[in-house]
Design a protein around this motif. Structure first.
Motif, short mmCIF file in Angstrom:
data_model
loop_
_atom_site.label_atom_id
_atom_site.label_comp_id
_atom_site.label_asym_id
_atom_site.label_seq_id
_atom_site.Cartn_x
_atom_site.Cartn_y
_atom_site.Cartn_z
N ASP A 427 0.84 -1.24 -0.13
CA ASP A 427 -0.07 0.02 -0.06
C ASP A 427 0.85 1.18 -0.01
O ASP A 427 0.71 2.10 -0.52
N ASP A 428 2.09 1.35 0.79
CA ASP A 428 2.61 2.63 1.06
C ASP A 428 4.17 2.00 1.61
O ASP A 428 4.32 0.96 2.09
N CYS A 429 5.16 2.81 1.09
CA CYS A 429 6.39 2.31 1.70
C CYS A 429 7.16 3.86 2.09
O CYS A 429 7.04 4.85 1.51
N GLU A 430 7.69 4.02 3.23
CA GLU A 430 8.21 5.24 3.92
C GLU A 430 9.64 4.87 4.41
O GLU A 430 10.05 3.87 5.02
N LYS A 431 10.78 5.88 4.04
CA LYS A 431 12.06 5.52 4.98
C LYS A 431 12.36 6.68 5.85
O LYS A 431 11.95 7.84 5.87
N TYR A 432 12.72 6.09 7.00
CA TYR A 432 13.22 6.86 8.38
C TYR A 432 14.54 6.64 8.58
O TYR A 432 14.95 5.57 9.17
N HIS A 433 15.52 7.35 8.32
CA HIS A 433 16.98 7.33 8.67
C HIS A 433 17.55 5.95 8.38
O HIS A 433 17.73 5.57 7.34
N ASP A 434 17.52 5.07 9.35
CA ASP A 434 18.20 3.63 9.21
C ASP A 434 16.92 2.57 8.92
O ASP A 434 17.45 1.39 8.90
N HIS A 435 15.79 2.77 8.76
CA HIS A 435 14.83 1.86 8.51
C HIS A 435 13.83 2.46 7.68
O HIS A 435 13.72 3.63 7.54
N LEU A 436 13.26 1.42 7.12
CA LEU A 436 11.85 1.68 6.20
C LEU A 436 10.62 0.87 6.58
O LEU A 436 10.90 0.00 7.09
N THR A 437 9.74 1.53 6.40
CA THR A 437 8.32 0.70 6.55
C THR A 437 7.67 0.42 5.20
O THR A 437 7.49 1.43 4.55
N ILE A 438 7.06 -0.88 5.02
CA ILE A 438 6.01 -1.00 3.97
C ILE A 438 5.06 -1.64 4.77
O ILE A 438 4.51 -2.40 5.57
#
Length: 520
Positions: A427-438
């Motif tokens: 559905d979506d993917c985002e990146k934050y510093h040293d990690h990403l969430t899908i």
């Protein structure tokens, strides 16, 4: 009620004793009678009067009565005499279509092979399930007709179930058990080893320039250059081979999974006479619009609940065109039916290669195209068996699992009684510093099989595959952490992108996540 026998009233076999009509939709009936004659049709309190045309053809539309068994569809002439009375039911009608994995009969299913009595004994535990098998007709005259049952409605029984679609059988049982009061009708219209281009109309193929060039134009070029005498000789030899007792036994054992990969390859090298290669031509099941003309046309207009579609193996060599092809097919069928019915798609199962040059090399792209079609078109939904499949066999033997996935999809998207019955997708993917969430749709609680996930998840940073990362799941999120996820890094996440692999991510209904590629 007396019925006057009339040689003048002719109805398609679809309108015969045991037929199931679709509830809550207009019921369309057609046939022929004496030219310019009035016919009165009635189904309980629904009545229609029509006048035949100069050729005696008629079409009528009836309002569907309340669902139930043992109703009478009655035809009367202008004088009120009964021409015909048909015993029918009103419930839910599903078309089962595609190629060999939908064609795959119950006798080959692993559960049936292990305990046939147990698999079929459940037929006694509820109301009857009706089915109609559309003859596998390549040509109008019935030559090469490969039907296993006469062209009429049947009740599934212990005796005939083994020759019925395994997916259709298990799907029908689950539907019946969900709501025993609603009659179930299954129209089985499949043909093994066929491309989708055979299943849609000439007009639909001609409308898309890419499809016209690839299928219609190339077929005409082939016909203009081929030797018909040589073609007929090849077909005659193949037909002769197919009649060999050894051939029938051999292929039964192959489909049942009784011949291992090594033995099958040896047979392909040493007993080539058992292997008939598909030959394109005017008598091929794969010629453009051939199955549409000789199979689909025979049932167009019969009102349905929806379609189960399991196909794509024979289009893998043209995988880049498959979304064009499948979109054209769905729109073509809906246009001819004049109904925006639900269309449920099974993604191609995990598969490596089979005897000869049968390969799953381009399956990942076909799966991607199937997902694109489900995303683009209204009321088109996707499921899969990406946790099943066989590396050296194109036919997974556990058809009960595939049927259950279709059932969950229908329960969610068509019957609206469960949540998240479809295959989860990104559905979506985002990146934050040293990690990403899908994040995933069709999912409230993501689960992972860590052993499989490690095999099917590939993380690429700045063009190089990395090994240093951690994965966790919570809710509908997958979080991937790595010290290599720097602010300016280009990241790709590939999940289950091999022809053969087994799923590592599932939703709360144990449905595998759709294979994906994410770019950040």
């Amino acid at each position: 009620m007396k019925e006057r026998l009339s040689s003048m009233l002719h109805l398609p076999k679809l309108f015969s004793d045991g037929a199931v009509f679709q509830r809550e939709k207009p019921i369309k009936v057609w046939g022929t009678f004496e030219p310019f004659s009035k016919i009165k049709l009635s189904l309980e309190d629904s009545v229609a009067e029509v006048i035949t045309d100069q050729d005696g053809n008629f079409k009528a539309t009836l309002k569907a009565p309340k669902y139930g068994f043992n109703k009478q569809l009655i035809f009367k002439n202008e004088s009120g005499e009964t021409l015909k009375s048909i015993n029918v039911s009103v419930g839910d009608v599903w078309i089962l279509s595609g190629q060999s994995n939908m064609d795959f009969m119950l006798k080959y299913d692993q559960n049936y092979q292990q305990d046939a009595d147990k698999v079929t004994s459940v037929l006694r535990d509820g109301p009857a399930i009706s089915f109609f098998e559309v003859p596998r007709r390549i040509l109008p005259n019935g030559e090469f007709d490969q039907s296993t049952n006469p062209e009429e409605w049947h009740i599934l029984t212990k005796e005939n179930a083994k020759l019925f679609s395994a997916i259709g059988y298990y799907f029908g049982l689950e539907l019946r058990d969900y709501s025993p009061d609603i009659p179930i009708g299954l129209i089985w219209m499949s043909f093994g080893g066929t491309t989708a281009s055979a299943w849609l109309s000439e007009e639909a193929l001609a409308k898309d320039p890419l499809l016209k060039q690839r299928y219609l134009d190339s077929y005409q070029e082939l016909l203009s250059s081929m030797s018909m005498d040589k073609y007929e000789a090849i077909l005659a030899k193949q037909h002769e081979t197919s009649l060999l007792p050894e051939a029938a036994k051999f292929w039964d054992d192959v489909v049942m999974g009784k011949i291992d990969h090594k033995t099958l390859n040896e047979a392909y090298k040493n007993k080539k006479y058992l292997f008939n290669d598909q030959i394109m031509g005017p008598k091929s099941e794969n010629r453009p619009h051939g199955l549409f003309d000789n199979m689909v046309k025979t049932i167009i207009g019969y009102t349905i609940k929806g379609v189960l579609w399991y196909q794509g193996e024979n289009d893998s060599d043209d995988s880049s065109l498959y979304d064009h092809l499948l979109i054209a097919l769905i729109q073509d069928w809906r246009n001819h039916w004049e109904d925006d019915f639900p269309f449920l798609i099974m993604q191609l199962a995990p598969f490596g290669h089979w005897f000869g040059n049968v390969s799953g090399e381009f399956y990942p792209e076909v799966r991607e195209k199937q997902a694109i079609v489900a995303d683009k078109l209204n009321k088109v939904y996707l499921t899969n068996v990406m946790d099943d499949g066989m590396q050296y066999d194109i036919h997974p033997k556990n058809k009960k699992l595939a049927a259950h996935r279709f059932y969950l999809l229908a329960m969610d998207k068509v019957y609206d009684v469960i949540n998240n019955g479809a295959a989860p997708s990104v559905d979506d993917c985002e990146k934050y510093h040293d990690h990403l969430t899908i994040s995933f749709d069709n999912c409230d609680l993501l689960a992972s099989s860590q052993k499989n996930l490690n095999k099917v998840l590939k993380i690429i940073v700045n063009g190089k595959v990395i090994q240093l990362y951690d994965v966790s799941v919570s809710g509908n999120l997958m979080t991937i952490t790595s010290p290599e996820f720097k602010s300016n890094a280009t990241i790709e996440v590939w999940y289950q992108q091999e022809p053969f692999s087994h799923a590592g991510l599932f939703n709360e209904n144990a449905i595998p996540v759709v294979p994906f590629k994410v770019y950040l």
